[in-house]
Motif scaffolding. Sequence first.
Motif, short mmCIF file in Angstrom:
data_model
loop_
_atom_site.label_atom_id
_atom_site.label_comp_id
_atom_site.label_asym_id
_atom_site.label_seq_id
_atom_site.Cartn_x
_atom_site.Cartn_y
_atom_site.Cartn_z
N LEU B 105 0.82 -1.22 0.00
CA LEU B 105 0.00 0.00 0.00
C LEU B 105 0.85 1.27 0.00
CD1 LEU B 105 -3.14 -0.09 2.35
CD2 LEU B 105 -2.98 0.88 0.06
N LEU B 106 2.16 1.11 0.18
CA LEU B 106 3.03 2.27 0.35
C LEU B 106 2.96 3.26 -0.83
CD1 LEU B 106 5.01 3.52 2.38
CD2 LEU B 106 6.86 2.34 1.18
N PRO B 107 3.01 2.79 -2.07
CA PRO B 107 2.92 3.74 -3.18
C PRO B 107 1.64 4.58 -3.12
CG PRO B 107 3.54 1.54 -3.98
CD PRO B 107 3.20 1.39 -2.54
N GLU B 108 0.52 3.94 -2.81
CA GLU B 108 -0.76 4.64 -2.67
C GLU B 108 -0.70 5.68 -1.55
OE1 GLU B 108 -4.09 4.47 -3.91
OE2 GLU B 108 -3.14 3.53 -5.65
N MET B 109 -0.11 5.28 -0.44
CA MET B 109 -0.01 6.20 0.70
C MET B 109 0.81 7.43 0.32
SD MET B 109 0.30 3.85 4.14
CE MET B 109 1.01 2.28 3.67
N LEU B 110 1.93 7.18 -0.35
CA LEU B 110 2.81 8.30 -0.73
C LEU B 110 2.11 9.22 -1.71
CD1 LEU B 110 6.21 6.38 -0.95
CD2 LEU B 110 5.47 8.04 0.79
N LYS B 111 1.36 8.63 -2.62
CA LYS B 111 0.61 9.43 -3.59
C LYS B 111 -0.40 10.33 -2.87
CE LYS B 111 -2.17 8.56 -7.58
NZ LYS B 111 -3.00 7.49 -8.13
N ALA B 112 -1.13 9.72 -1.93
CA ALA B 112 -2.16 10.47 -1.19
C ALA B 112 -1.54 11.59 -0.37
CB ALA B 112 -2.93 9.52 -0.28
N LEU B 113 -0.35 11.33 0.18
CA LEU B 113 0.26 12.31 1.08
C LEU B 113 1.04 13.40 0.35
CD1 LEU B 113 1.48 9.91 3.95
CD2 LEU B 113 -0.43 11.53 4.03
N GLU B 114 1.05 13.34 -0.97
CA GLU B 114 1.76 14.38 -1.75
C GLU B 114 1.25 15.76 -1.34
OE1 GLU B 114 1.68 14.07 -6.07
OE2 GLU B 114 2.68 12.11 -5.85
N GLY B 115 2.16 16.66 -1.02
CA GLY B 115 1.74 18.01 -0.62
C GLY B 115 1.52 18.14 0.88
N TYR B 116 1.45 17.05 1.58
CA TYR B 116 1.34 17.08 3.05
C TYR B 116 2.69 16.64 3.62
CZ TYR B 116 -3.69 16.99 2.05
OH TYR B 116 -4.94 17.27 1.58
N ARG B 117 3.50 17.58 4.02
CA ARG B 117 4.85 17.22 4.46
C ARG B 117 4.83 16.56 5.84
NH1 ARG B 117 9.34 20.03 6.76
NH2 ARG B 117 11.16 18.68 6.42
N ARG B 118 4.16 17.22 6.78
CA ARG B 118 4.16 16.72 8.16
C ARG B 118 2.94 15.84 8.38
NH1 ARG B 118 7.69 19.89 11.19
NH2 ARG B 118 6.55 19.45 13.12
N VAL B 119 3.18 14.60 8.77
CA VAL B 119 2.10 13.61 8.82
C VAL B 119 2.00 12.98 10.22
CG1 VAL B 119 1.28 11.40 7.88
CG2 VAL B 119 2.42 13.08 6.38
N ALA B 135 6.62 4.29 9.41
CA ALA B 135 7.11 5.65 9.64
C ALA B 135 8.45 5.86 8.95
CB ALA B 135 7.24 5.91 11.15
N GLU B 136 9.33 4.87 9.05
CA GLU B 136 10.63 4.94 8.40
C GLU B 136 10.49 5.11 6.89
OE1 GLU B 136 13.76 5.47 9.35
OE2 GLU B 136 12.54 5.84 11.15
N ASP B 137 9.60 4.29 6.32
CA ASP B 137 9.38 4.34 4.86
C ASP B 137 8.84 5.70 4.42
OD1 ASP B 137 10.40 1.86 4.36
OD2 ASP B 137 8.46 0.83 4.23
N LEU B 138 7.94 6.26 5.25
CA LEU B 138 7.39 7.58 4.91
C LEU B 138 8.47 8.65 5.04
CD1 LEU B 138 3.88 7.43 6.70
CD2 LEU B 138 4.37 7.11 4.26
N ARG B 139 9.29 8.52 6.06
CA ARG B 139 10.39 9.49 6.25
C ARG B 139 11.36 9.45 5.08
NH1 ARG B 139 10.37 7.72 12.26
NH2 ARG B 139 8.96 9.30 13.08
N ARG B 140 11.67 8.22 4.65
CA ARG B 140 12.59 8.06 3.54
C ARG B 140 12.06 8.78 2.29
NH1 ARG B 140 13.26 2.40 3.89
NH2 ARG B 140 14.32 2.80 5.86
N ALA B 141 10.75 8.88 2.20
CA ALA B 141 10.14 9.57 1.05
C ALA B 141 10.03 11.07 1.29
CB ALA B 141 8.76 8.97 0.77
N GLY B 142 10.59 11.57 2.40
CA GLY B 142 10.63 13.01 2.62
C GLY B 142 9.63 13.59 3.60
N HIS B 143 8.80 12.74 4.21
CA HIS B 143 7.81 13.25 5.17
C HIS B 143 8.39 13.39 6.57
CE1 HIS B 143 4.40 13.07 2.45
NE2 HIS B 143 4.86 11.92 2.00
N VAL B 144 7.83 14.33 7.29
CA VAL B 144 8.10 14.40 8.72
C VAL B 144 6.97 13.63 9.39
CG1 VAL B 144 8.30 15.89 10.75
CG2 VAL B 144 9.20 16.64 8.51
#
Lengths: 355, 355
Positions: B105-119, B135-144
Amino acid sequence: MPSDELERLLAWVRERSPRRVLLQAPPGLTKVAREAARALGEMGVEVVVSGGMCWGGCDLALREAAELGCDAIVHVGHAEFVRSPSIPVFYLEHRYQNYEPVASLLPEMLKALEGYRRVGLGATVQYLDLLGRLAEDLRRAGHVVMIGRPSNHLRYSGQVLGCDYSTMTSLDGEVDAHLVFGSVFHGLGLALISRKEVFAADPHSQKVVPLRETAEKVLRKRYAQILAFRSCRRVGVVVSVKPGQRYFGLARWLVGLLRGRGFDAELVVVDEVRAEDLEGRYEALVNTACPRLSVEDQDRFRVPVLLPGEVMVALGLTSWEELLRRGFLSSYPQSWVMESWTSSALPESTSPSEV
Amino acid sequence: MPSDELERLLAWVRERSPRRVLLQAPPGLTKVAREAARALGEMGVEVVVSGGMCWGGCDLALREAAELGCDAIVHVGHAEFVRSPSIPVFYLEHRYQNYEPVASLLPEMLKALEGYRRVGLGATVQYLDLLGRLAEDLRRAGHVVMIGRPSNHLRYSGQVLGCDYSTMTSLDGEVDAHLVFGSVFHGLGLALISRKEVFAADPHSQKVVPLRETAEKVLRKRYAQILAFRSCRRVGVVVSVKPGQRYFGLARWLVGLLRGRGFDAELVVVDEVRAEDLEGRYEALVNTACPRLSVEDQDRFRVPVLLPGEVMVALGLTSWEELLRRGFLSSYPQSWVMESWTSSALPESTSPSEV
């Protein structure tokens, strides 16, 4: 509501001075419950209303009362069923005094009873005060009318319950037919265990309904469920926590019996026996709670919901004919089921009520 | 089931040596319950299975256990909710260890969170062991990524319940969006009380669903129910006996408040809040049991089923905006409802848990 019933309630309350009362009534008697609530409130008693279903005197809301600190229960519409409850209970039986609905059904009743000279007479608790006058009217028309004495769960002469017809079945050998004044539900219950014709005189529909044939159909359906049960493996043996429906010893004994015969049997505890909660989890159910469930609600379930006695037939421990002779609804909790097979099949020593 | 959970259970059983255990699981975890039942049986423990629904850790079958003489409960699928239960309880939380459904589901999650930096990140108890890696995977993609600490009914960092999102709402001021890993049901609960966008990442449907808009629709529907309530007179204030849903003091207080405002209010006790038992008897209901009932099950009822805070709006004691600011689902049992109006409206001194 007859004012003397309310008076009796208020006298009971004055004597006991409960601080907080749980008020419980079946759906049809909401108006009576409301009147009682008003009267109690005016006496300064705090009233908590039970918002669940109320299936009978067996379904006493003792837990709700205890958990909310109620020091008494007012139970509307049923006679005493549970002996020595843990909280004082006032049974507001709500007996009708108006003979009019009986009188208007009398011609129908007499027509139905043509050819049946000796008649067993019974009624649900609401109509008991009118039973003597009905007996007189039937006698005047030439019938020999008999009203049986209470035993088992019954408290009054002529009283019937959905699971107890001992006042009437005790007359089975002496009468040509039975007449149940009250409801088709109660008439059918008697027809399932009596070998005589049974008529239900229903004051609401103002109809008199013969039930022998319907009962035979129900019994054939029950037999089909017994056959279906034999090919099931995963069985839930249901025990209810309702105060008058709790037969834990019987349920445990059945689990042991079924396991000994190769069934994958589990003991399942419920409050209400509900298809949506149970049927997906088991291929068949054994019902030690309200026996009428297996009759009235079988169609709601996609799996067989057998009574303890029916399990005995399914396992070949007794015959269908013997079950009918014993009365497959009667003598609940069917202690004879255990008594008859204790020596051979009992996994451990338990009694139906033992915990 | 992860074998170490079963091992923990068996060690607990060895230590306590219960004679008879009540086993309780929500419908989705029947298989897990069956595994536990088998293991317990092999240890010589008698198992009684709870056959009712199981809505959460609040819905602990303490009564059934006590009435059938069980000396312990094994509760599957939920974290501890009821503090100091009367019978020892083992919570078999059944946490998933397999990261695969999250990874897919990670690609979908990253797509949805585009534009939302802090999650803000949270999950139902089953997925908590996978949350750190997500959380690690999301951080690796640039999210806080932020995971909140437990409070109220919650036991673990990042945990959410259908009625408690304090781990996540505590981050509301610091994040741009929330992501609830688990179910749309839980995501929606958060969206109803957060002002940020909320995404539910549902491993079953393998979809990521934005819920802000749905939540706004639900809230508009709730407001319509509040308006409808105002023209009702006969009101049932419902209190449940489920161990974690029993707010008797709050219910009594609401009855007094409503009576003072001219409503014909009654205190109604139930186990399950069911439309078929209740709606015919009242023009409106007030629900002090599970708050999600008023959201998820309103459509089953033909009458408004208001939450305590919504009653305050109906009576003009607070504004809709203030209710939203407080979080109309959150801080259950909504003790703030009582605290805020005690001085003006309180009919007697009670606390939400007082009997």
